[in-house]
Design a protein around this motif. Structure first.
Motif, PDB file in Angstrom:
ATOM      1  N   TYR A  98       5.959   3.004  -0.013  1.00 22.65           N
ATOM      2  CA  TYR A  98       6.317   1.819  -0.797  1.00 22.65           C
ATOM      3  C   TYR A  98       5.972   0.534  -0.056  1.00 22.65           C
ATOM      4  O   TYR A  98       5.666  -0.485  -0.676  1.00 22.65           O
ATOM      5  CB  TYR A  98       7.783   1.865  -1.237  1.00 22.65           C
ATOM      6  CG  TYR A  98       8.806   2.020  -0.140  1.00 22.65           C
ATOM      7  CD1 TYR A  98       9.247   0.919   0.583  1.00 22.65           C
ATOM      8  CD2 TYR A  98       9.362   3.260   0.160  1.00 22.65           C
ATOM      9  CE1 TYR A  98      10.195   1.045   1.584  1.00 22.65           C
ATOM     10  CE2 TYR A  98      10.307   3.406   1.154  1.00 22.65           C
ATOM     11  CZ  TYR A  98      10.732   2.300   1.868  1.00 22.65           C
ATOM     12  OH  TYR A  98      11.673   2.435   2.858  1.00 22.65           O
ATOM     13  N   ASP A  99       5.984   0.567   1.294  1.00 25.80           N
ATOM     14  CA  ASP A  99       5.502  -0.589   2.055  1.00 25.80           C
ATOM     15  C   ASP A  99       4.037  -0.863   1.735  1.00 25.80           C
ATOM     16  O   ASP A  99       3.631  -2.003   1.470  1.00 25.80           O
ATOM     17  CB  ASP A  99       5.635  -0.345   3.557  1.00 25.80           C
ATOM     18  CG  ASP A  99       7.074  -0.255   4.035  1.00 25.80           C
ATOM     19  OD1 ASP A  99       7.950  -0.890   3.426  1.00 25.80           O
ATOM     20  OD2 ASP A  99       7.306   0.456   5.036  1.00 25.80           O
ATOM     21  N   HIS A 107       3.483  -2.107  -1.850  1.00 23.43           N
ATOM     22  CA  HIS A 107       3.879  -3.513  -1.969  1.00 23.43           C
ATOM     23  C   HIS A 107       2.817  -4.430  -1.368  1.00 23.43           C
ATOM     24  O   HIS A 107       2.467  -5.462  -1.952  1.00 23.43           O
ATOM     25  CB  HIS A 107       5.227  -3.714  -1.271  1.00 23.43           C
ATOM     26  CG  HIS A 107       5.785  -5.096  -1.418  1.00 23.43           C
ATOM     27  ND1 HIS A 107       6.472  -5.503  -2.541  1.00 23.43           N
ATOM     28  CD2 HIS A 107       5.757  -6.174  -0.573  1.00 23.43           C
ATOM     29  CE1 HIS A 107       6.844  -6.759  -2.391  1.00 23.43           C
ATOM     30  NE2 HIS A 107       6.424  -7.190  -1.214  1.00 23.43           N
ATOM     31  N   GLN A 108       2.292  -4.029  -0.218  1.00 23.41           N
ATOM     32  CA  GLN A 108       1.248  -4.822   0.431  1.00 23.41           C
ATOM     33  C   GLN A 108      -0.020  -4.876  -0.403  1.00 23.41           C
ATOM     34  O   GLN A 108      -0.790  -5.840  -0.315  1.00 23.41           O
ATOM     35  CB  GLN A 108       0.951  -4.248   1.811  1.00 23.41           C
ATOM     36  CG  GLN A 108       2.086  -4.413   2.810  1.00 23.41           C
ATOM     37  CD  GLN A 108       1.891  -3.601   4.071  1.00 23.41           C
ATOM     38  OE1 GLN A 108       0.798  -3.076   4.327  1.00 23.41           O
ATOM     39  NE2 GLN A 108       2.945  -3.460   4.864  1.00 23.41           N
ATOM     40  N   THR A 130       7.248  -2.139  -6.741  1.00 23.00           N
ATOM     41  CA  THR A 130       7.958  -0.968  -6.243  1.00 23.00           C
ATOM     42  C   THR A 130       9.436  -1.075  -6.626  1.00 23.00           C
ATOM     43  O   THR A 130       9.964  -2.173  -6.830  1.00 23.00           O
ATOM     44  CB  THR A 130       7.849  -0.863  -4.718  1.00 23.00           C
ATOM     45  OG1 THR A 130       8.390  -2.048  -4.121  1.00 23.00           O
ATOM     46  CG2 THR A 130       6.408  -0.682  -4.283  1.00 23.00           C
ATOM     47  N   SER A 174      14.641  -3.650   2.917  1.00 27.07           N
ATOM     48  CA  SER A 174      13.288  -3.274   3.344  1.00 27.07           C
ATOM     49  C   SER A 174      12.301  -4.435   3.227  1.00 27.07           C
ATOM     50  O   SER A 174      11.328  -4.514   3.975  1.00 27.07           O
ATOM     51  CB  SER A 174      12.781  -2.108   2.503  1.00 27.07           C
ATOM     52  OG  SER A 174      12.568  -2.519   1.154  1.00 27.07           O
ATOM     53  N   THR A 224      10.225  -4.734   0.890  1.00 28.23           N
ATOM     54  CA  THR A 224       9.043  -4.285   0.133  1.00 28.23           C
ATOM     55  C   THR A 224       9.432  -3.573  -1.159  1.00 28.23           C
ATOM     56  O   THR A 224       8.605  -2.908  -1.763  1.00 28.23           O
ATOM     57  CB  THR A 224       8.181  -3.344   1.000  1.00 28.23           C
ATOM     58  OG1 THR A 224       8.976  -2.263   1.478  1.00 28.23           O
ATOM     59  CG2 THR A 224       7.580  -4.091   2.180  1.00 28.23           C
ATOM     60  N   ASP A 253      10.757  -4.249  -4.971  1.00 29.36           N
ATOM     61  CA  ASP A 253      10.900  -5.330  -5.948  1.00 29.36           C
ATOM     62  C   ASP A 253      12.151  -5.192  -6.813  1.00 29.36           C
ATOM     63  O   ASP A 253      12.778  -6.186  -7.170  1.00 29.36           O
ATOM     64  CB  ASP A 253       9.658  -5.380  -6.845  1.00 29.36           C
ATOM     65  CG  ASP A 253       8.406  -5.709  -6.054  1.00 29.36           C
ATOM     66  OD1 ASP A 253       8.304  -6.843  -5.567  1.00 29.36           O
ATOM     67  OD2 ASP A 253       7.539  -4.819  -5.910  1.00 29.36           O
TER      68      ASP A 253
END
Length: 209
Positions: free
Chosen positions: A131-132, A135-136, A141, A152, A154, A156
């Protein structure tokens, strides 16, 4: 779908995730009209799946229309947070750093060690998660009752194991008449596991729609 000690349904919703594409910085940006959902059932052993008396028609329908495996190889120790963190990092506990259902804390010489579950994800997980990376990559997410994920940065949309009284999804469920402020205040105490499971499901549906 298989992890260890018996608790309740845990859901990590990765909204608009393309897992393989998001995992590689060189991969093309995945289509944003796709939704990938990861659902785990804590304490669900492989042998139970093969019991014809197990009443899980929806899971069997999903397996029949998709793909399934006879079993999974768990990490050691096969504890909830360790297994779930391995699922979203792709590495074992010696690398991701989650060794307990929380963070081992030593309060002092004359006090026994304790497990602190409410520590930030950065204190617990030492490698990037799926999920990191999603998101990047600019994808949305979300998570419902996932572990080692607090603050976290990251995620949403989220609905924690103990929901936040001022959370966005919580507010939407209150507006829809599904939850009350008193329900949130007493989410763990005085509420049955089945009721909490239903609230996690409502939160997941709210996020998806």
């Amino acid at each position: 779908m298989i992890s260890q000690p018996m608790q309740l349904l845990r859901t990590c919703l990765a909204l608009s995730l393309a897992l393989i594409a998001a995992a590689s910085a060189a991969a093309p940006i995945p289509a944003k009209d796709r939704v990938v959902i990861l659902i785990t059932i804590d304490g669900f052993p492989a042998w139970l799946w093969h019991d014809p008396a197990l009443p899980v028609p929806t899971l069997r329908k999903l397996a029949a229309e998709g793909a399934e495996a006879d079993s999974m190889e768990v990490v050691n120790p096969s504890i909830t947070w360790i297994c779930h963190t391995t699922l979203v990092t792709g590495v074992g506990p010696i690398q991701h750093g989650v060794l307990f259902n929380g963070l081992l804390v030593r309060p002092g010489i004359d006090k026994p060690p304790m497990i602190d579950q409410w520590r930030d994800k950065a204190d617990l997980v030492h490698v990037p998660t799926i999920y990191d990376l999603a998101h990047q990559a600019g994808l949305k997410t979300a998570q419902v009752d996932w572990v080692a994920i607090l603050n976290s940065g990251t995620i949403d949309y989220e609905f924690l194991e103990i929901p936040k009284p001022t959370g966005g999804i919580e507010g939407e469920l209150i507006s829809a008449g599904i939850l009350t402020a008193d329900d949130l205040h007493n989410f763990i105490k005085g509420k049955s596991p089945a009721w909490r499971d239903s609230m996690y499901n409502h939160a997941a549906i709210d996020i998806l729609v």
